[in-house]
Design a protein around this motif. Structure first.
Motif, PDB file in Angstrom:
ATOM      1  N   TRP A 414      12.228   4.020   4.176  1.00  0.00           N
ATOM      2  CA  TRP A 414      11.388   4.636   5.202  1.00  0.00           C
ATOM      3  C   TRP A 414      10.824   5.925   4.657  1.00  0.00           C
ATOM      4  CZ3 TRP A 414       9.216   3.202   9.662  1.00  0.00           C
ATOM      5  CH2 TRP A 414       9.579   1.941  10.097  1.00  0.00           C
ATOM      6  N   PRO A 415       9.496   6.057   4.578  1.00  0.00           N
ATOM      7  CA  PRO A 415       8.911   7.244   3.956  1.00  0.00           C
ATOM      8  C   PRO A 415       9.232   8.497   4.768  1.00  0.00           C
ATOM      9  CG  PRO A 415       7.208   5.767   4.835  1.00  0.00           C
ATOM     10  CD  PRO A 415       8.506   5.100   5.059  1.00  0.00           C
ATOM     11  N   ASP A 416       9.536   9.584   4.065  1.00  0.00           N
ATOM     12  CA  ASP A 416       9.836  10.826   4.783  1.00  0.00           C
ATOM     13  C   ASP A 416       8.550  11.647   4.936  1.00  0.00           C
ATOM     14  OD1 ASP A 416       9.392  11.677   2.247  1.00  0.00           O
ATOM     15  OD2 ASP A 416      11.475  12.242   1.838  1.00  0.00           O
ATOM     16  N   HIS A 417       8.713  12.799   5.571  1.00  0.00           N
ATOM     17  CA  HIS A 417       7.574  13.656   5.880  1.00  0.00           C
ATOM     18  C   HIS A 417       6.808  14.034   4.604  1.00  0.00           C
ATOM     19  CE1 HIS A 417       5.165  16.631   7.834  1.00  0.00           C
ATOM     20  NE2 HIS A 417       5.627  17.562   7.025  1.00  0.00           N
ATOM     21  N   GLN A 418       7.600  14.343   3.569  1.00  0.00           N
ATOM     22  CA  GLN A 418       6.980  14.776   2.311  1.00  0.00           C
ATOM     23  C   GLN A 418       6.015  13.732   1.750  1.00  0.00           C
ATOM     24  OE1 GLN A 418       9.509  16.654  -0.394  1.00  0.00           O
ATOM     25  NE2 GLN A 418       7.810  17.076  -1.797  1.00  0.00           N
ATOM     26  N   LEU A 419       6.447  12.485   1.785  1.00  0.00           N
ATOM     27  CA  LEU A 419       5.593  11.430   1.237  1.00  0.00           C
ATOM     28  C   LEU A 419       4.249  11.391   1.969  1.00  0.00           C
ATOM     29  CD1 LEU A 419       5.443   9.117  -0.839  1.00  0.00           C
ATOM     30  CD2 LEU A 419       6.166   7.587   0.954  1.00  0.00           C
ATOM     31  N   PHE A 420       4.307  11.562   3.288  1.00  0.00           N
ATOM     32  CA  PHE A 420       3.057  11.521   4.057  1.00  0.00           C
ATOM     33  C   PHE A 420       2.167  12.730   3.771  1.00  0.00           C
ATOM     34  CE2 PHE A 420       5.198   8.305   6.686  1.00  0.00           C
ATOM     35  CZ  PHE A 420       4.174   7.382   6.764  1.00  0.00           C
ATOM     36  N   THR A 421       2.785  13.859   3.396  1.00  0.00           N
ATOM     37  CA  THR A 421       1.932  15.016   3.078  1.00  0.00           C
ATOM     38  C   THR A 421       1.265  14.833   1.716  1.00  0.00           C
ATOM     39  OG1 THR A 421       3.846  16.154   2.170  1.00  0.00           O
ATOM     40  CG2 THR A 421       3.254  16.718   4.434  1.00  0.00           C
ATOM     41  N   GLU A 422       1.924  14.079   0.843  1.00  0.00           N
ATOM     42  CA  GLU A 422       1.368  13.907  -0.505  1.00  0.00           C
ATOM     43  C   GLU A 422       0.480  12.673  -0.628  1.00  0.00           C
ATOM     44  OE1 GLU A 422       4.982  13.528  -2.618  1.00  0.00           O
ATOM     45  OE2 GLU A 422       5.434  15.673  -2.562  1.00  0.00           O
ATOM     46  N   HIS A 423       0.694  11.720   0.266  1.00  0.00           N
ATOM     47  CA  HIS A 423       0.055  10.424   0.049  1.00  0.00           C
ATOM     48  C   HIS A 423      -0.531   9.874   1.346  1.00  0.00           C
ATOM     49  CE1 HIS A 423      -0.599   6.637  -1.987  1.00  0.00           C
ATOM     50  NE2 HIS A 423      -0.073   6.007  -0.943  1.00  0.00           N
ATOM     51  N   HIS A 424      -1.718   9.287   1.226  1.00  0.00           N
ATOM     52  CA  HIS A 424      -2.310   8.642   2.401  1.00  0.00           C
ATOM     53  C   HIS A 424      -2.404   7.138   2.119  1.00  0.00           C
ATOM     54  CE1 HIS A 424      -4.735   7.959   5.870  1.00  0.00           C
ATOM     55  NE2 HIS A 424      -5.713   7.472   5.147  1.00  0.00           N
ATOM     56  N   PHE A 425      -1.711   6.349   2.924  1.00  0.00           N
ATOM     57  CA  PHE A 425      -1.740   4.898   2.688  1.00  0.00           C
ATOM     58  C   PHE A 425      -3.074   4.335   3.158  1.00  0.00           C
ATOM     59  CE2 PHE A 425       2.767   5.870   3.060  1.00  0.00           C
ATOM     60  CZ  PHE A 425       3.273   5.218   1.942  1.00  0.00           C
ATOM     61  N   GLU A 426      -3.596   3.402   2.388  1.00  0.00           N
ATOM     62  CA  GLU A 426      -4.887   2.810   2.770  1.00  0.00           C
ATOM     63  C   GLU A 426      -4.911   1.337   2.386  1.00  0.00           C
ATOM     64  OE1 GLU A 426      -9.379   4.622   2.793  1.00  0.00           O
ATOM     65  OE2 GLU A 426      -7.812   5.572   1.606  1.00  0.00           O
ATOM     66  N   PHE A 427      -4.160   0.540   3.139  1.00  0.00           N
ATOM     67  CA  PHE A 427      -4.164  -0.897   2.877  1.00  0.00           C
ATOM     68  C   PHE A 427      -5.366  -1.480   3.604  1.00  0.00           C
ATOM     69  CE2 PHE A 427       0.286   0.480   2.620  1.00  0.00           C
ATOM     70  CZ  PHE A 427       0.567   0.097   1.316  1.00  0.00           C
ATOM     71  N   GLN A 428      -6.287  -2.038   2.830  1.00  0.00           N
ATOM     72  CA  GLN A 428      -7.554  -2.527   3.385  1.00  0.00           C
ATOM     73  C   GLN A 428      -7.359  -3.745   4.282  1.00  0.00           C
ATOM     74  OE1 GLN A 428     -11.100  -2.501   2.024  1.00  0.00           O
ATOM     75  NE2 GLN A 428     -10.875  -1.385   0.112  1.00  0.00           N
ATOM     76  N   SER A 429      -8.207  -3.857   5.295  1.00  0.00           N
ATOM     77  CA  SER A 429      -8.227  -5.089   6.094  1.00  0.00           C
ATOM     78  C   SER A 429      -9.203  -6.057   5.448  1.00  0.00           C
ATOM     79  CB  SER A 429      -8.703  -4.806   7.508  1.00  0.00           C
ATOM     80  OG  SER A 429      -7.696  -4.150   8.203  1.00  0.00           O
ATOM     81  N   LEU A 430      -8.829  -7.301   5.415  1.00  0.00           N
ATOM     82  CA  LEU A 430      -9.690  -8.300   4.776  1.00  0.00           C
ATOM     83  C   LEU A 430     -10.231  -9.292   5.801  1.00  0.00           C
ATOM     84  CD1 LEU A 430      -7.463  -9.020   1.657  1.00  0.00           C
ATOM     85  CD2 LEU A 430      -9.570  -7.667   1.721  1.00  0.00           C
ATOM     86  N   ALA A 431     -11.435  -9.784   5.519  1.00  0.00           N
ATOM     87  CA  ALA A 431     -12.003 -10.864   6.345  1.00  0.00           C
ATOM     88  C   ALA A 431     -11.356 -12.175   5.882  1.00  0.00           C
ATOM     89  CB  ALA A 431     -13.501 -10.908   6.131  1.00  0.00           C
ATOM     90  N   PRO A 432     -11.318 -13.186   6.742  1.00  0.00           N
ATOM     91  CA  PRO A 432     -10.732 -14.452   6.278  1.00  0.00           C
ATOM     92  C   PRO A 432     -11.562 -15.014   5.117  1.00  0.00           C
ATOM     93  CG  PRO A 432     -11.230 -14.523   8.645  1.00  0.00           C
ATOM     94  CD  PRO A 432     -11.809 -13.255   8.121  1.00  0.00           C
ATOM     95  N   LEU A 433     -10.900 -15.729   4.232  1.00  0.00           N
ATOM     96  CA  LEU A 433     -11.606 -16.356   3.109  1.00  0.00           C
ATOM     97  C   LEU A 433     -12.494 -17.476   3.644  1.00  0.00           C
ATOM     98  CD1 LEU A 433      -8.633 -16.654   0.590  1.00  0.00           C
ATOM     99  CD2 LEU A 433     -10.604 -15.122   0.392  1.00  0.00           C
ATOM    100  N   PRO A 434     -13.614 -17.754   2.940  1.00  0.00           N
ATOM    101  CA  PRO A 434     -14.435 -18.902   3.371  1.00  0.00           C
ATOM    102  C   PRO A 434     -13.537 -20.133   3.429  1.00  0.00           C
ATOM    103  CG  PRO A 434     -15.427 -17.757   1.503  1.00  0.00           C
ATOM    104  CD  PRO A 434     -14.100 -17.141   1.711  1.00  0.00           C
ATOM    105  N   TRP A 435     -13.744 -20.942   4.451  1.00  0.00           N
ATOM    106  CA  TRP A 435     -12.826 -22.060   4.657  1.00  0.00           C
ATOM    107  C   TRP A 435     -13.573 -23.388   4.681  1.00  0.00           C
ATOM    108  CZ3 TRP A 435     -10.521 -23.682   9.940  1.00  0.00           C
ATOM    109  CH2 TRP A 435      -9.581 -24.698   9.741  1.00  0.00           C
ATOM    110  N   PRO A 436     -13.585 -24.082   3.526  1.00  0.00           N
ATOM    111  CA  PRO A 436     -14.252 -25.383   3.519  1.00  0.00           C
ATOM    112  C   PRO A 436     -13.516 -26.336   4.456  1.00  0.00           C
ATOM    113  CG  PRO A 436     -13.510 -24.720   1.315  1.00  0.00           C
ATOM    114  CD  PRO A 436     -12.893 -23.788   2.287  1.00  0.00           C
ATOM    115  N   LYS A 437     -14.270 -27.048   5.280  1.00  0.00           N
ATOM    116  CA  LYS A 437     -13.634 -27.999   6.207  1.00  0.00           C
ATOM    117  C   LYS A 437     -12.817 -29.014   5.419  1.00  0.00           C
ATOM    118  CE  LYS A 437     -16.139 -27.997  10.471  1.00  0.00           C
ATOM    119  NZ  LYS A 437     -17.243 -28.474  11.208  1.00  0.00           N
ATOM    120  N   GLN A 438     -11.994 -29.730   6.063  1.00  0.00           N
ATOM    121  CA  GLN A 438     -11.086 -30.734   5.465  1.00  0.00           C
ATOM    122  C   GLN A 438      -9.891 -30.082   4.779  1.00  0.00           C
ATOM    123  OE1 GLN A 438     -12.313 -33.317   6.565  1.00  0.00           O
ATOM    124  NE2 GLN A 438     -14.519 -33.032   6.436  1.00  0.00           N
ATOM    125  N   GLN A 439     -10.018 -28.819   4.381  1.00  0.00           N
ATOM    126  CA  GLN A 439      -8.874 -28.237   3.681  1.00  0.00           C
ATOM    127  C   GLN A 439      -7.899 -27.606   4.664  1.00  0.00           C
ATOM    128  OE1 GLN A 439      -9.709 -25.653   0.467  1.00  0.00           O
ATOM    129  NE2 GLN A 439     -10.991 -27.161  -0.583  1.00  0.00           N
TER     130      GLN A 439
END
Ligand SMILES: Nc1nc2c(ncn2[C@@H]2O[C@H](COP(=O)(O)OP(=O)(O)O)[C@@H](O)[C@H]2O)c(=O)[nH]1
Ligand SMILES: [Mg+2]
Length: 459
Positions: A414-439
């Motif tokens: 569990w990240p502590d206060h210090q980690l949050f002061t030094e680091h900003h998490f930025e996990f990107q949101s992704l769109a769904p992958l193109p989905w060919p029918k039948q698959q």
């Protein structure tokens, strides 16, 4: 009907009844955790998939005969919009289905051969009715209110609203409350005030990254939309001592909310569940920062109380729980590279353990895993300075542009206060992958999830 036919018909009816099984699987999590995506994926995988897509779902290896949606379920119940949700993923470009409000369910009939050779000799197949129930985790957050008085609830609410990440958002509502006439309990002014409180809860969620918002039904009303039962707000604790028609009304509404909203939810929906998945969007909370992560932790601890099955637990007075397994699943694991999945699981495990170490707490058997219901990235490697570096490929959810990137590490503690002061998490949101029918849609560990939750019931 000659006697032989009659006898066969009777024996078929009897076998049907004897072997007719029903399993109710609840899927919950706070808004945005991934319930809609998971239910869509489960229905899609069970009705479309085959063993190579779900290698760890044992029944699929050599006994699976198939699954179909059974629409003979009670038509007055809200039906999970599976087909509509799937159609969003089929669009070009593919997009996520909209988040739903309220609860819904869908029944699948699962057909498979029995594991027991004796049973398999007398029956061509076994059938289990799988009822999937989607309900908002926000409703579980209301549970502690059952043990509080209105006064205690107001005190606790305003303590929470005074926290640094909430105080600024709450300020104007606080000022407003200070100016109201406590003797004015007219319909219009109560409606207006409750509307403002409901907006405040939405702002908490959106601006302050706050998860712990009560009453949960103000954010996700379900069947209580527009009813006076939801006219409830925490007055300032000092106002309760002053008294007045509005104080009396709020006290009355608090009691009605306990008996007509919270208790019936546990009796009617929750008590009928056999298995449960709780989805947790840890990456989203890490992105939102330290206070959001802290509130996610508090919210999960509250949600856990609904699964405390100790013999002395007060919840047993309201209903008889029968959930025999809970899966806590970190959702959207496809937003990080596979080498980070273990860290995601560890984070959630640590949180649960903190609570389970309390002697009084008795949780039914549970498991923790990191999953992606619908995988929106391809994991691979790129060469950087002669070294292989893990990376993801996908499409940005905001701009749609193609990305190849390393999303970053997930902390193993569990990240502590210090980690949050030094680091900003930025996990990107992704769109769904193109989905060919039948698959068949790609996923991460959905087969492990199905095996844990259903495997022992499909024997
Ligand atoms: N990459 C990825 N994103 C997901 C996944 N599941 C959900 N999401 C994202 O999370 C958002 C909210 O999911 P949804 O299922 O609507 O959450 P709900 O409010 O709990 O029903 C979606 O719109 C997606 O952006 C997944 O398996 N992979
Ligand atoms: Mg939903």
């Amino acid at each position: 009907m000659d006697w032989l036919k009659k006898a066969r018909w009777h024996s078929e009816q009897l076998t049907k009844r004897t072997f007719h099984r029903q399993l109710r699987l609840g899927v919950t999590g706070l808004s945005g955790a991934g319930k809609t995506a998971l239910l869509t994926a489960i229905v899609h995988q069970l009705t479309q998939s085959h063993s190579s897509h779900l290698p760890f779902f044992s029944v699929m290896q050599n006994r699976w005969l198939g699954a179909r949606i059974d629409d003979n379920q009670l038509p007055q119940l809200p039906r999970f919009a599976f087909e509509k949700n799937l159609s969003y993923l089929q669009q070009q470009p593919a997009c996520w289905p909209p988040s739903t409000v309220g609860w819904s369910q869908l029944t699948l009939a699962l057909r498979y051969q029995s594991e027991s050779s004796l049973r398999a000799r007398f029956q061509d197949y076994q059938e289990t009715e799988l009822v999937l129930v989607d309900y908002p985790g926000e409703w579980l957050l209301d549970l502690p209110m059952l043990q509080q008085s209105y006064q205690q609830w107001c005190e606790q609410s305003w303590l929470l609203f005074a926290q640094p990440h909430r105080a600024a958002t709450a300020e104007s509502f606080k000022q407003k409350l200070r100016t109201i006439d406590l003797n004015d309990a007219s319909v219009l002014s109560v409606q207006e005030l409750c509307g403002e409180y409901s907006t405040l809860l939405q702002q908490f969620r959106e601006v302050a990254g706050a998860y712990l918002n009560q009453p949960g039904r103000l954010l996700v009303p379900g069947e209580f939309e527009g009813t006076p039962l939801l006219q409830l707000l925490p007055l300032l604790p000092e106002q309760l001592a002053q008294g007045g028609a509005l104080v009396d009304l709020m006290q009355k509404h608090f009691a009605s909310y306990q008996t007509q909203v919270i208790e019936p939810f546990y009796r009617q929906y929750f008590s009928g569940l056999d298995r449960q998945v709780v989805l947790v969007d840890i990456l989203g909370a890490l992105n939102a920062g330290e206070s959001a992560l802290l509130e996610l932790k508090q919210s999960l601890l509250l949600i856990l109380q609904s699964f405390d099955y100790g013999p002395e637990h007060w919840l047993r007075r309201i209903f008889k729980p029968r959930i025999s397994k809970v899966l806590f699943a970190v959702s959207k694991a496809d937003h990080v590279t596979p080498d980070q999945h273990q860290a995601l699981t560890l984070l959630l495990q640590q949180l649960l353990l903190q609570h389970l170490q309390s002697v009084k707490f008795q949780l039914c058997p549970y498991e923790v895993m990191a999953i992606a219901a619908i995988k929106a990235s391809e994991a691979g490697f790129v060469k950087q300075n002669g070294l292989q570096q893990a990376c993801l490929r996908g499409f940005s959810a905001t701009t749609g542009e193609a990305l190849t990137y390393y999303p970053g590490d997930v902390p193993r503690y569990w990240p502590d206060h210090q980690l949050f002061t030094e680091h900003h998490f930025e996990f990107q949101s992704l769109a769904p992958l193109p989905w060919p029918k039948q698959q068949v849609l790609q996923h991460i560990r959905l087969d492990h999830l199905l095996e844990y939750l259903l495997g022992d019931k499909l024997t």
